[in-house]
Design a protein around this motif. Sequence first.
Motif, mmCIF file in Angstrom:
data_model
loop_
_atom_site.group_PDB
_atom_site.id
_atom_site.type_symbol
_atom_site.label_atom_id
_atom_site.label_comp_id
_atom_site.label_asym_id
_atom_site.label_seq_id
_atom_site.Cartn_x
_atom_site.Cartn_y
_atom_site.Cartn_z
ATOM 1 N N LEU D 137 51.878 4.955 46.603
ATOM 2 C CA LEU D 137 51.439 6.350 46.524
ATOM 3 C C LEU D 137 52.615 7.295 46.692
ATOM 4 O O LEU D 137 52.689 8.341 46.040
ATOM 5 C CB LEU D 137 50.398 6.633 47.609
ATOM 6 N N THR D 139 55.660 6.694 45.809
ATOM 7 C CA THR D 139 56.361 6.683 44.529
ATOM 8 C C THR D 139 55.676 7.626 43.547
ATOM 9 O O THR D 139 56.328 8.382 42.832
ATOM 10 C CB THR D 139 56.340 5.262 43.945
ATOM 11 N N LEU D 140 54.344 7.575 43.571
ATOM 12 C CA LEU D 140 53.574 8.413 42.667
ATOM 13 C C LEU D 140 53.859 9.889 42.934
ATOM 14 O O LEU D 140 54.057 10.685 42.002
ATOM 15 C CB LEU D 140 52.088 8.115 42.879
ATOM 16 N N LEU D 143 57.147 10.820 41.443
ATOM 17 C CA LEU D 143 57.051 10.935 39.985
ATOM 18 C C LEU D 143 56.402 12.256 39.590
ATOM 19 O O LEU D 143 56.848 12.942 38.681
ATOM 20 C CB LEU D 143 56.188 9.794 39.434
ATOM 21 N N MET D 144 55.318 12.598 40.298
ATOM 22 C CA MET D 144 54.614 13.832 39.983
ATOM 23 C C MET D 144 55.524 15.035 40.190
ATOM 24 O O MET D 144 55.575 15.942 39.356
ATOM 25 C CB MET D 144 53.356 13.961 40.863
#
Lengths: 494, 176, 104, 410
Positions: D137, D139-140, D143-144
Amino acid sequence: MNELLLLSPEIVITIVAFAVLTLDIIWKGDQRSAKILPWVAFGGVVVALLATLNVWPASSSEFGIATDSAGLIPIMAVDKMALFFKVMALLTVALVGLSAVEYIEKNSPFRGEFYALTLFAGLSLMFLSSATNLVMIYLSLEFLSITSYILTGYLRRDNRSIEAALKYFLYGALASGVMLYGFSLLYGATGSVDLATIAVNLGSANVFLVVASVTLILAGFGFKIAAVPFHQWSPDAYQGAPTPITAFLSVGSKAAGFAVLIRVLVVALPAYSFNWTVILSMVAILTMTVGNLTALWQKDMKRMLAYSSIAQAGYMLIGLAAFTSQSSDNWSNGVQGVLLFLFAYLFTNLGVFAVVIVLENKLGTTNIADYAGLIRRSPFLSIALVIFFLSLIGIPPTGGFMGKLLVFGAAIDQKLYVLAGIGILNSVISVYYYFGVVRQVFFAQESDETPIQPGFVMNAVITVTMVMTLILALYGQPFIQFATDSADILAATF
Amino acid sequence: MPFDPSQIPIVQIVFFVMTACAIGGAIGVVSSPNLFHSALYLVLSLFGVAGYYVLLSAGFLAVVQLMVYVGAIAILILFAIMFARRLMGQGENQNNQQWWLSLPIVMILFAVLVGVVNTVSWPVSGAEPTGDTVMELGHAFLGSYLIPFEVVSILLSVALIGGIFLAREKVEAEEA
Amino acid sequence: MMPIPLSWWLTVSAALFSIGVYGALSRKNAIGILMGIELVLNAVNINLVAFWRYIAPTDISGQVFAIIVITVAAAEAAVGLAIIIALYRRRQTAVVDDLDLLKN
Amino acid sequence: MQSLIDWVLSFQNPWLTEPIVRLLSHLVFAPIVAVAAPAALIILTWLERKIIGRIQNRLGPNRAGPFGLFQAFADMVKMFTKEDITPANADRIIYNMAPGLGVISSIMTFAVIPFVPGFLGADLNVGLLYIVAIGGLGTLAILMAGWSSNNKYSLLGAFRVVAMMLTYEIPMVMTLIVVTMAAGSMSMAAVVEAQSGMWNVVTLPLAFVIFFMAGVAEVGRSPFDLIEAESEIIAGFHTEYSGIKFGMFMIAEYVHMFALSFFAAVLFFGGWQVPFVDVSSWSGPIGSILGLISLLIKVFSFVFVMMWLRGTLPRFRIDHLQNFGWKFLVPVSLFLVIVVAVVIRMFAPGSDVSVAGPLSGLVPFGEWVALLVANVLVVVVSLFVVSRVARSSQDKGLRAVAAIEGVSAK
């Protein structure tokens, strides 16, 4: 018999495939990777073939490997039918690998990956032919698909190859998702993932549920064998893929699809009182007709062969339809016919593709128009092509004739006269497009008359496939016996 | 009648929240005009499904779902979208010409499936899962399912090799 | 105690399956299609786990199947995205309608 | 925790049924943990600046309050009052969601940490995997943030983080597998219990080293702080963020680092265990307090080590980082998993004689020695291989490696 020994063909192939990869890394930038690697792979296949024949007498046991006796769930069956398909898989890999040597050297700087992936594809065929458990069936089917996607896109600097890979991937992934949904419903209906247990529990399951799940599953299998209406991927994938891989897809992938289809139809579904013959007959008729009619106006040899192989799958489905109808005693004839048909089809189709590969290596094209005047450039290739086409049409004295004889015979035996009639009619239609190619080869004028000399390996491949195609018809008894043995054991387990 | 707190259908409420995530996310995936947003909706949907696994007392699977789907597959998809920004075709319609055709087909499919699963009288067994499911899974993978387990490992190596092979930068030898 | 009937799970799964199939059929971008396929696989997994929990809770096969599906999905997504990236490198597109090299 | 619940249940209040009490206890304790972790940020930033200052022969903050202790508060006030900017072409919703998701994911990791005997948020039987899952999460979130900022440096930063996280997650998971095998369970509490005889760091030193290196990389701290390599990509994924949202990324980073220290302490240094004293058998709160102190001492030692690393080591280059991860850490950790698995199998007790390992009579002392020897062996072998490769790198070796990568060996 020891479980590891039963698995020995698969183990050999796995080890050889990884060895090929390792040797490729060690020999990188070195002539050895081009010269020796194919023979390492070929040697591995031969050893695996010997291991398969070694297992033959002991086969028939279902097994899963367990550390303790409790809770053993059967995963694979090493019965005669599985071994039959393993032999076919190994032969396919061997012939495809050999006919790819020159092609790959010419078209791609990467060799190790190609032979390793081809071996892995063969490995997945072998697992698939043994799988008796939904988990294992799904897994090996996906293994085959994923390897096929990679191999289809193998010529990554060729736009068409990678485009074919993408189309194949998108269709294939969706088809396997749909099939998997069918699996999950089947699991819910019976509470088991083992085909034999499913067969037992299926009797008490809900009709709609079983029909829904089996329809979804058949869609997935239909995709693998490129049956209409799930065939759209195959002309594109066949045309774009490297030609040896096209050969592999048209034979290996198809054989594997039939292996699973037969096993599921034989082991899991007969207990269920639903008549699959109608559905299978409809699909067979559609597949033959659409395949043959579309093949009529193809200008690219690979694309034409794609449609031709769709039609061939239709003939094989006739055998399955005959098998499921079970109205007379010798109902296993259908399966036996399919097995022999596949065996003949293997040699014939790989032979055609070997010729196509040779011509592509020399001419750089697969357009049928460019085959003009081939007879003057290479009589050997021309004669071989004619023999293979005779076999694909089903004219004696070729293996294809024997296959069709058994398959149509089984259909007539089961009083499926319409089905057999349409099959024969379709064979007549197919004469037209096969002889369109022959006409180009023999009668068209071509200014360029430089002779075409296939290399030693290609010569050997074409000779072997040609001889086998003829032998299957002329001295067919042992092979018919072979197919009958395989089908009989299957019937006995059921 | 006094309010009885033990009557609060906590499990059902959680189920509906998760359904909102899963189905809402899924609708977002197929309808968002922006591919990056689609991928984030996919994460939401996958998250909802992970919640389902917890409700179904398959905790290990829930964590695997988060780890593999959210942590690897979704990230990989986002990565690919970011890598090739032009892939998104921002602002333009993301549907092909046949979308209006597939809509009724899918509606019928859904109706049939719902009809089937709701008419069947499922042989629900009242039994509870035995013991520690993580332990049981371990035994299964090293027992009955040893062969699939090994085959999966080979498959993953093949996917690794193939993925690297297809996606790597152009190599000099290829230019020749 | 099973506060949620099995059919609820199956209905949700059928919805997810249908949405996924719709996505795969209606999207024109390869990555969009891939996402639809992932939804289909998730629907399958909900089915498998729900059936495991309600119908055969003593046999772990359902969960094993689901884990295998997740793993294979990961492998499939990796290869699929690699193909998409390779295609993008050469053609600067991943829109399936633009792929028209293969025809007769 | 259970005793607390039992105590409340003893009131027999009709409202306080067990699930309700359980829920309430979570509702009370979860915020405490969730607030305590970011609160530690105040101490951590101060500590970091002081320590780095000392390493670089400076005084560090010394204006606000005694020893500059209030510096963190001053920073906080500054951050809150800064203008909150959103770039014009940013993807607003995602841009604003990213920092929150980052903080949430870092705090969620605390749910499975056993602070004292019998007290942890959720004793999941998959606790170790949970850490990895929640890491995804984070990492997500990055990225976002990188994508939505609509800034090429942010995008590049996000790429780097994800590449790095994916690379170093593999060796990290491998060491978690080693720990799982040693403890025979994936529950954090069980891992701590299993170390009551001997800490894992003694029997599995290599696993600890790999875990710590991979962990530092996952957290993105120096020498792996390529995310914010200011000389190359400004500030990476949070280039565009300012004010409180930037502060949230700061919080996420420090909480992550704090969590990593907790995991290192729990997985390899016996968690709340005190050497030679069995605190879990003590009744009353003394044992718990002692355990907590023991754990915190370990945790702050790791925090100190990480700050020390930051003050000492230069930054890796991105390709070196990837090479180190894929070509050294991944193979070595795989090798380690295999070797440890074999050793543990040899000493496995088993339910009966036929499945017991051949050396099961020598448990536990023999197993400890064997694990230690196995670890040392893996170190020796891998270093030997590395030196061989390095020595022959002038010719074929490097070419082979380069060919795998697709990098031409010029």
